[in-house]
Design a protein around this motif. Structure first.
Motif, mmCIF file in Angstrom:
data_model
loop_
_atom_site.group_PDB
_atom_site.id
_atom_site.type_symbol
_atom_site.label_atom_id
_atom_site.label_comp_id
_atom_site.label_asym_id
_atom_site.label_seq_id
_atom_site.Cartn_x
_atom_site.Cartn_y
_atom_site.Cartn_z
ATOM 1 N N LEU A 215 -2.329 -33.100 -4.141
ATOM 2 C CA LEU A 215 -2.568 -32.211 -3.010
ATOM 3 C C LEU A 215 -1.628 -31.003 -3.058
ATOM 4 C CD1 LEU A 215 -3.247 -34.753 -0.135
ATOM 5 C CD2 LEU A 215 -4.894 -33.375 -1.402
ATOM 6 N N ALA A 216 -0.399 -31.206 -3.523
ATOM 7 C CA ALA A 216 0.525 -30.079 -3.648
ATOM 8 C C ALA A 216 -0.001 -29.065 -4.658
ATOM 9 C CB ALA A 216 1.906 -30.581 -4.069
ATOM 10 N N MET A 217 -0.509 -29.534 -5.788
ATOM 11 C CA MET A 217 -1.037 -28.625 -6.813
ATOM 12 C C MET A 217 -2.320 -27.952 -6.363
ATOM 13 S SD MET A 217 -0.188 -30.517 -10.458
ATOM 14 C CE MET A 217 -0.540 -32.226 -9.978
ATOM 15 N N TRP A 225 4.759 -25.169 -11.150
ATOM 16 C CA TRP A 225 5.257 -26.506 -10.860
ATOM 17 C C TRP A 225 5.968 -27.101 -12.073
ATOM 18 C CZ3 TRP A 225 5.325 -28.327 -6.072
ATOM 19 C CH2 TRP A 225 4.399 -27.833 -5.142
ATOM 20 N N THR A 226 7.031 -27.821 -11.798
ATOM 21 C CA THR A 226 7.700 -28.601 -12.841
ATOM 22 C C THR A 226 7.486 -30.077 -12.561
ATOM 23 O OG1 THR A 226 9.816 -28.799 -11.677
ATOM 24 C CG2 THR A 226 9.464 -26.809 -13.027
ATOM 25 N N LEU A 227 7.655 -30.864 -13.583
ATOM 26 C CA LEU A 227 7.501 -32.302 -13.417
ATOM 27 C C LEU A 227 8.554 -32.846 -12.454
ATOM 28 C CD1 LEU A 227 5.848 -34.741 -14.251
ATOM 29 C CD2 LEU A 227 7.352 -35.016 -16.240
ATOM 30 N N ASP A 228 9.761 -32.280 -12.492
ATOM 31 C CA ASP A 228 10.814 -32.715 -11.574
ATOM 32 C C ASP A 228 10.408 -32.478 -10.120
ATOM 33 O OD1 ASP A 228 12.620 -33.690 -13.445
ATOM 34 O OD2 ASP A 228 13.520 -31.719 -13.789
ATOM 35 N N GLU A 229 9.827 -31.296 -9.835
ATOM 36 C CA GLU A 229 9.407 -30.984 -8.466
ATOM 37 C C GLU A 229 8.311 -31.930 -7.995
ATOM 38 O OE1 GLU A 229 10.101 -26.159 -8.160
ATOM 39 O OE2 GLU A 229 8.316 -26.935 -9.185
ATOM 40 N N LEU A 230 7.342 -32.194 -8.854
ATOM 41 C CA LEU A 230 6.240 -33.079 -8.476
ATOM 42 C C LEU A 230 6.726 -34.508 -8.283
ATOM 43 C CD1 LEU A 230 3.499 -31.687 -10.889
ATOM 44 C CD2 LEU A 230 3.628 -31.363 -8.414
ATOM 45 N N ALA A 231 7.656 -34.933 -9.118
ATOM 46 C CA ALA A 231 8.205 -36.281 -8.972
ATOM 47 C C ALA A 231 8.983 -36.403 -7.665
ATOM 48 C CB ALA A 231 9.101 -36.610 -10.165
ATOM 49 N N ALA A 232 9.741 -35.368 -7.308
ATOM 50 C CA ALA A 232 10.494 -35.398 -6.049
ATOM 51 C C ALA A 232 9.548 -35.462 -4.852
ATOM 52 C CB ALA A 232 11.386 -34.163 -5.952
ATOM 53 N N LEU A 233 8.457 -34.683 -4.892
ATOM 54 C CA LEU A 233 7.465 -34.732 -3.814
ATOM 55 C C LEU A 233 6.843 -36.114 -3.694
ATOM 56 C CD1 LEU A 233 5.480 -31.384 -4.151
ATOM 57 C CD2 LEU A 233 6.771 -32.145 -2.165
ATOM 58 N N SER A 234 6.680 -36.770 -4.814
ATOM 59 C CA SER A 234 6.011 -38.071 -4.841
ATOM 60 C C SER A 234 6.961 -39.232 -4.625
ATOM 61 C CB SER A 234 5.286 -38.253 -6.192
ATOM 62 O OG SER A 234 4.373 -37.211 -6.408
ATOM 63 N N ALA A 235 8.249 -38.942 -4.458
ATOM 64 C CA ALA A 235 9.265 -39.986 -4.297
ATOM 65 C C ALA A 235 9.190 -40.987 -5.447
ATOM 66 C CB ALA A 235 9.098 -40.695 -2.956
ATOM 67 N N ILE A 251 -4.613 -38.451 -17.860
ATOM 68 C CA ILE A 251 -3.895 -37.229 -18.188
ATOM 69 C C ILE A 251 -2.559 -37.216 -17.454
ATOM 70 C CG2 ILE A 251 -5.940 -35.815 -18.641
ATOM 71 C CD1 ILE A 251 -5.705 -34.678 -15.851
ATOM 72 N N ALA A 252 -1.657 -36.361 -17.935
ATOM 73 C CA ALA A 252 -0.354 -36.205 -17.294
ATOM 74 C C ALA A 252 -0.461 -35.212 -16.143
ATOM 75 C CB ALA A 252 0.664 -35.733 -18.326
ATOM 76 N N PRO A 253 0.524 -35.182 -15.228
ATOM 77 C CA PRO A 253 0.443 -34.287 -14.065
ATOM 78 C C PRO A 253 0.255 -32.823 -14.425
ATOM 79 C CG PRO A 253 2.186 -35.901 -13.745
ATOM 80 C CD PRO A 253 1.703 -36.078 -15.145
ATOM 81 N N LEU A 254 1.002 -32.314 -15.403
ATOM 82 C CA LEU A 254 0.883 -30.895 -15.736
ATOM 83 C C LEU A 254 -0.414 -30.595 -16.490
ATOM 84 C CD1 LEU A 254 4.578 -29.950 -16.582
ATOM 85 C CD2 LEU A 254 3.331 -29.769 -14.409
ATOM 86 N N GLU A 255 -0.983 -31.597 -17.159
ATOM 87 C CA GLU A 255 -2.324 -31.428 -17.731
ATOM 88 C C GLU A 255 -3.359 -31.298 -16.619
ATOM 89 O OE1 GLU A 255 -3.298 -33.894 -21.440
ATOM 90 O OE2 GLU A 255 -1.659 -35.025 -20.512
ATOM 91 N N PHE A 256 -3.187 -32.074 -15.567
ATOM 92 C CA PHE A 256 -4.069 -31.959 -14.409
ATOM 93 C C PHE A 256 -3.981 -30.553 -13.820
ATOM 94 C CE2 PHE A 256 -4.750 -31.962 -9.847
ATOM 95 C CZ PHE A 256 -5.973 -32.606 -9.714
ATOM 96 N N LEU A 257 -2.765 -30.010 -13.725
ATOM 97 C CA LEU A 257 -2.585 -28.665 -13.195
ATOM 98 C C LEU A 257 -3.314 -27.635 -14.065
ATOM 99 C CD1 LEU A 257 -1.264 -26.689 -11.220
ATOM 100 C CD2 LEU A 257 0.774 -26.724 -12.680
ATOM 101 N N THR A 258 -3.235 -27.792 -15.372
ATOM 102 C CA THR A 258 -3.950 -26.879 -16.281
ATOM 103 C C THR A 258 -5.454 -26.970 -16.069
ATOM 104 O OG1 THR A 258 -2.213 -26.980 -17.956
ATOM 105 C CG2 THR A 258 -4.412 -26.351 -18.699
ATOM 106 N N ASP A 259 -5.963 -28.200 -15.965
ATOM 107 C CA ASP A 259 -7.401 -28.378 -15.738
ATOM 108 C C ASP A 259 -7.822 -27.773 -14.403
ATOM 109 O OD1 ASP A 259 -7.622 -29.632 -18.126
ATOM 110 O OD2 ASP A 259 -7.919 -31.648 -17.339
ATOM 111 N N LEU A 260 -6.992 -27.934 -13.399
ATOM 112 C CA LEU A 260 -7.284 -27.369 -12.088
ATOM 113 C C LEU A 260 -7.352 -25.842 -12.168
ATOM 114 C CD1 LEU A 260 -7.531 -27.398 -8.994
ATOM 115 C CD2 LEU A 260 -5.040 -27.613 -8.879
ATOM 116 N N ARG A 261 -6.363 -25.230 -12.786
ATOM 117 C CA ARG A 261 -6.341 -23.773 -12.892
ATOM 118 C C ARG A 261 -7.543 -23.244 -13.671
ATOM 119 N NH1 ARG A 261 0.074 -23.057 -14.506
ATOM 120 N NH2 ARG A 261 0.905 -22.945 -12.375
ATOM 121 N N LEU A 262 -7.863 -23.897 -14.773
ATOM 122 C CA LEU A 262 -8.976 -23.423 -15.585
ATOM 123 C C LEU A 262 -10.308 -23.647 -14.881
ATOM 124 C CD1 LEU A 262 -7.790 -24.565 -19.119
ATOM 125 C CD2 LEU A 262 -7.790 -22.253 -18.166
ATOM 126 N N GLY A 263 -10.409 -24.742 -14.129
ATOM 127 C CA GLY A 263 -11.620 -24.968 -13.346
ATOM 128 C C GLY A 263 -11.805 -23.901 -12.282
#
Length: 316
Positions: A215-217, A225-235, A251-263
């Protein structure tokens, strides 16, 4: 407890499913008829509700689809299509009379007793174009309400919409559109419950550790976004978050972000003429060249070719 911390994964999905239907036409057709639809200029979704009889949906790509009473059709990207009488696409077509009532067009074929009734309109995804749902849905979603157990849930809404529009009472269109809003929310829910959309979107939203990051992405896909930021949000730890994403969606979180942006970029390319440099910035890329390279890796085609193909398909 927040919505996305509950047991219902669609609670997390709900903010992304906000839709506003606009009813355009009530069509009562008989004999040989055809109703062509050009691409929707603002890329709102087209929808058709078949309340009586049988018809055919024909699109530039794909085989003709037979539809019948109880079928609900959604074309999420507003693509060109034609609805017509059963059988081959008729060359000779009856004229259609149009009457206006309460901001609706009532269309009736002249010279033939109607045996088909359609309620047609457009569905606005309120977060579009920054909307993951539009990019996650296929080009066509069909729900057949006549199939149990769907009938018991959907039929009262269909009956209510039809009766409101037939009675012509004060406020009928507003009531019908509110019913249609619930109808399409339920339709999207049914689709996501039975399909495998967006590489595990529903599964990602179904568990708190991944839902918070998703939801943040979705809400801010441009942010670096960095993986550290997403991990902190997710506790969660970085490793735990990556494992959860891979288990749910492969897929990994940042791969999801790439797919989201390209979509989102692909959706924008089909929806308008924004310059590629501007589009790149809007979806989180530093340059048009960077977007083009990522787009080619993902889809096997350059962004400009997508836009050219879209314009070639637009008869207008």
């Amino acid at each position: 407890m927040t919505a996305m911390e509950g047991d219902d994964p669609l609670s997390g999905l709900a903010p992304l499913l906000r839709v506003r239907p606009h009813l355009d036409d009530v069509c009562r057709f008989g004999g040989s008829w055809a109703a062509p639809h050009s691409p929707e200029p603002t890329r709102q979704a087209y929808f058709h509700i078949v309340t009586r009889g049988q018809a055919v949906l024909r699109r530039p790509e794909g085989d003709p689809l037979q539809i019948a009473a109880g079928d609900i059709l959604l074309l999420p990207r507003g693509d060109a299509h034609t609805l017509h009488s059963a059988g081959p696409l008729p060359q000779a077509r009856l004229p259609v009379a149009v009457q206006h009532r309460h901001d609706l067009r009532f269309k009736t074929t002249v010279g033939a007793e109607p045996d088909v009734e359609l309620i047609c309109g457009r569905l606005h995804f309120e977060a579009a174009p920054q909307n993951l749902i539009v990019t996650a849905l296929p080009d066509l979603v069909v729900l057949s309400v006549g199939a149990q157990p769907l009938a018991t849930r959907f039929e009262p809404l269909l009956v209510g919409i039809r009766e409101e529009l037939s009675d012509g009472r004060a406020g009928a269109v507003a009531v019908a559109e509110n019913l249609a809003s619930a109808l399409f929310m339920m339709m999207l829910r049914a689709h996501f419950e039975t399909a495998a959309p967006a590489e595990g979107l529903l599964r990602l939203l179904g568990q708190p550790v991944t839902a918070r990051a998703v939801l943040a992405m979705v809400r801010d896909p441009v942010r670096d976004w960095t993986l550290d930021e997403l991990a902190a949000l997710s506790a969660a730890s970085r490793a735990s978050l990556v494992r959860a994403f891979r288990k749910a969606a492969g897929i990994a979180p940042l791969e999801f972000l790439t797919d989201l942006r390209l979509g989102l970029a692909r959706h924008r390319l089909r929806a308008g003429t924004v310059p590629l440099e501007v589009l790149a910035a809007e979806v989180g890329y530093q340059s048009a060249a960077a977007l083009s390279r990522a787009f080619l890796r993902k889809y096997g085609i350059r962004p400009g070719h997508v836009r050219q193909a879209e314009h070639a398909a637009d008869p207008g």
